[in-house]
Design an enzyme around this catalytic site. Structure first.
Site, PDB file in Angstrom:
ATOM      1  N   ALA A  71       0.846  -1.201   0.000  1.00 25.22           N
ATOM      2  CA  ALA A  71       0.000   0.000   0.000  1.00 25.22           C
ATOM      3  C   ALA A  71       0.878   1.246   0.000  1.00 25.22           C
ATOM      4  O   ALA A  71       1.780   1.380   0.825  1.00 25.22           O
ATOM      5  CB  ALA A  71      -0.908  -0.005   1.228  1.00 25.22           C
ATOM      6  N   GLN A  73       1.358   5.595  -1.840  1.00 32.40           N
ATOM      7  CA  GLN A  73       1.128   6.652  -2.819  1.00 32.40           C
ATOM      8  C   GLN A  73       2.320   6.569  -3.763  1.00 32.40           C
ATOM      9  O   GLN A  73       3.458   6.691  -3.331  1.00 32.40           O
ATOM     10  CB  GLN A  73       1.075   8.014  -2.111  1.00 32.40           C
ATOM     11  N   SER A 114      11.543   1.768  -3.726  1.00 34.14           N
ATOM     12  CA  SER A 114      11.624   2.253  -5.102  1.00 34.14           C
ATOM     13  C   SER A 114      13.031   2.707  -5.477  1.00 34.14           C
ATOM     14  O   SER A 114      13.817   3.137  -4.615  1.00 34.14           O
ATOM     15  CB  SER A 114      10.660   3.431  -5.257  1.00 34.14           C
ATOM     16  N   TYR A 138       8.229  11.895  -2.997  1.00 38.38           N
ATOM     17  CA  TYR A 138       7.949  10.460  -3.064  1.00 38.38           C
ATOM     18  C   TYR A 138       9.197   9.661  -2.694  1.00 38.38           C
ATOM     19  O   TYR A 138       9.158   8.754  -1.845  1.00 38.38           O
ATOM     20  CB  TYR A 138       7.470  10.071  -4.462  1.00 38.38           C
ATOM     21  N   ASN A 167      11.311   0.246 -12.526  1.00 35.22           N
ATOM     22  CA  ASN A 167      10.043   0.682 -13.123  1.00 35.22           C
ATOM     23  C   ASN A 167       9.169  -0.522 -13.473  1.00 35.22           C
ATOM     24  O   ASN A 167       9.448  -1.242 -14.436  1.00 35.22           O
ATOM     25  CB  ASN A 167      10.311   1.530 -14.372  1.00 35.22           C
ATOM     26  N   VAL A 177       4.719   5.041 -18.088  1.00 37.18           N
ATOM     27  CA  VAL A 177       4.977   5.437 -19.466  1.00 37.18           C
ATOM     28  C   VAL A 177       4.453   4.407 -20.467  1.00 37.18           C
ATOM     29  O   VAL A 177       3.908   4.771 -21.518  1.00 37.18           O
ATOM     30  CB  VAL A 177       6.491   5.698 -19.679  1.00 37.18           C
ATOM     31  N   ILE A 178       4.570   3.125 -20.168  1.00 40.99           N
ATOM     32  CA  ILE A 178       4.138   2.100 -21.116  1.00 40.99           C
ATOM     33  C   ILE A 178       2.628   2.104 -21.282  1.00 40.99           C
ATOM     34  O   ILE A 178       2.104   2.070 -22.403  1.00 40.99           O
ATOM     35  CB  ILE A 178       4.652   0.712 -20.674  1.00 40.99           C
ATOM     36  N   ILE A 192       2.997  11.248 -25.687  1.00 39.89           N
ATOM     37  CA  ILE A 192       3.793  12.379 -25.203  1.00 39.89           C
ATOM     38  C   ILE A 192       5.096  11.850 -24.623  1.00 39.89           C
ATOM     39  O   ILE A 192       5.084  10.987 -23.743  1.00 39.89           O
ATOM     40  CB  ILE A 192       3.018  13.180 -24.138  1.00 39.89           C
TER      41      ILE A 192
END
Length: 300
Positions: A71, A73, A114, A138, A167, A177-178, A192
């Site tokens: 869990a 953000q 991350s 983050y 990622n 992005v994918i 974009i």
């Protein structure tokens, strides 16, 4: 087995991986981003927020042996716009998870972190002991959460593995992005690209799920990179997706955001050596599965 963030993109894949290996799973999610429909109907599910004290009752009722804490953000942009909420979700959420895990004698916690903790490193591939220098709130929240994990293990002996994901991508992903490229291509819109020369280390979500299981059953603790160990530019990713979908649309080029990491590739040798885990999907195979799932949805 308790999985937080279980109805999310990564969480639902982790739940399925555990079920496939005959583990009993208790799923917890506040459904702010996740969808209960992603979970099998026979999984015990609690709609609850890990930042609230109500989760103490869930630990007490279910008495799980292990916790996989996913869990969070996860948006860098949202963290810059609302750092307090980012801190609440990522730091307080992790702290509550650790508190209840310690209180109810959990055997081991698997904590998601991350690559954002490194910022823009200067040595590649990045190793687990590389300098932490986040560029976003983050990334900072993830560093802070990790420090709580380390201290809980040092002070109380709560065993844990911190998994720093590169990622992550896969089917049913709503950000990244994918998924952005595919959504726009299938709608006939120009994707974009912000600069495009920046690199990323993409890891398929099913490989992440298997890594969570490997970390759980291992006697090892500490920090591990869950990554492909392969570096690819965003421009190259778009070319691969365009070729795989047979859709060619000239992308819109924009400037790179200041908080955006310019280069990222994580060594996964420690996880391979100690957790006996390795990624099973190449970039081509992973994107192929994602495209296949998009096509299935289109024809439903």
């Amino acid at each position: 087995m308790l999985v937080t963030g279980a109805a999310g993109f990564i969480g639902s894949n982790v739940v399925q991986e555990l079920l496939d290996h005959q583990y009993s799973v208790v799923a917890l999610d506040n459904l702010s981003k996740g969808y209960k429909s992603r979970l099998p109907r026979d999984v015990t599910f609690y709609e609850a927020d890990i930042t609230n004290s109500e989760t103490q009752r869930i630990f007490q009722l279910e008495q799980p042996d292990y916790v996989i804490h996913l869990a969070a953000q996860t948006s860098v942009l949202n963290s810059m716009e609302n750092p307090v909420e980012d801190c609440r979700a990522n730091v307080l959420g992790t702290l509550n998870t650790l508190k209840y895990s310690n209180q109810f004698n959990i055997k081991k916690c698997i904590i998601a972190s991350s690559a954002a903790v490194y910022g823009n490193p200067s040595v590649f591939p990045v190793e687990e002991d590389s300098k932490l220098c986040p560029l976003s709130f983050y990334g900072l929240s993830k560093v802070s959460a990790e420090n709580y994990v380390h201290l809980y293990e040092k002070m109380f002996g709560l065993k844990s593995c911190i998994l720093r994901f590169s990622n992550v991508y896969g089917s049913n992903q709503e950000s990244g992005v994918i998924s952005s490229f595919l959504n726009r291509l299938y709608k006939g819109k120009a994707p974009i690209i912000h600069n495009g020369s920046q690199t990323r280390d993409f890891i398929y979500v099913k490989d992440v799920a298997s890594a969570c299981l490997s970390a759980m059953v291992s006697h090892e603790t500490g920090v591990f990179h869950i990554s492909s160990g392969t570096e690819i530019t965003i421009n190259e990713v778009y070319k691969l997706i365009s070729k795989s979908t047979n859709i060619e649309i000239e992308p819109l080029l924009k400037e790179l955001d200041a908080a955006e990491i310019k280069r990222s590739v994580l060594s996964n040798q420690k996880a391979r050596r100690l957790l006996y885990w390795e990624p099973g999907y190449s970039m081509e195979e992973g994107i192929g599965e994602v495209i296949q799932s998009y096509n299935l949805v289109k024809h439903l």
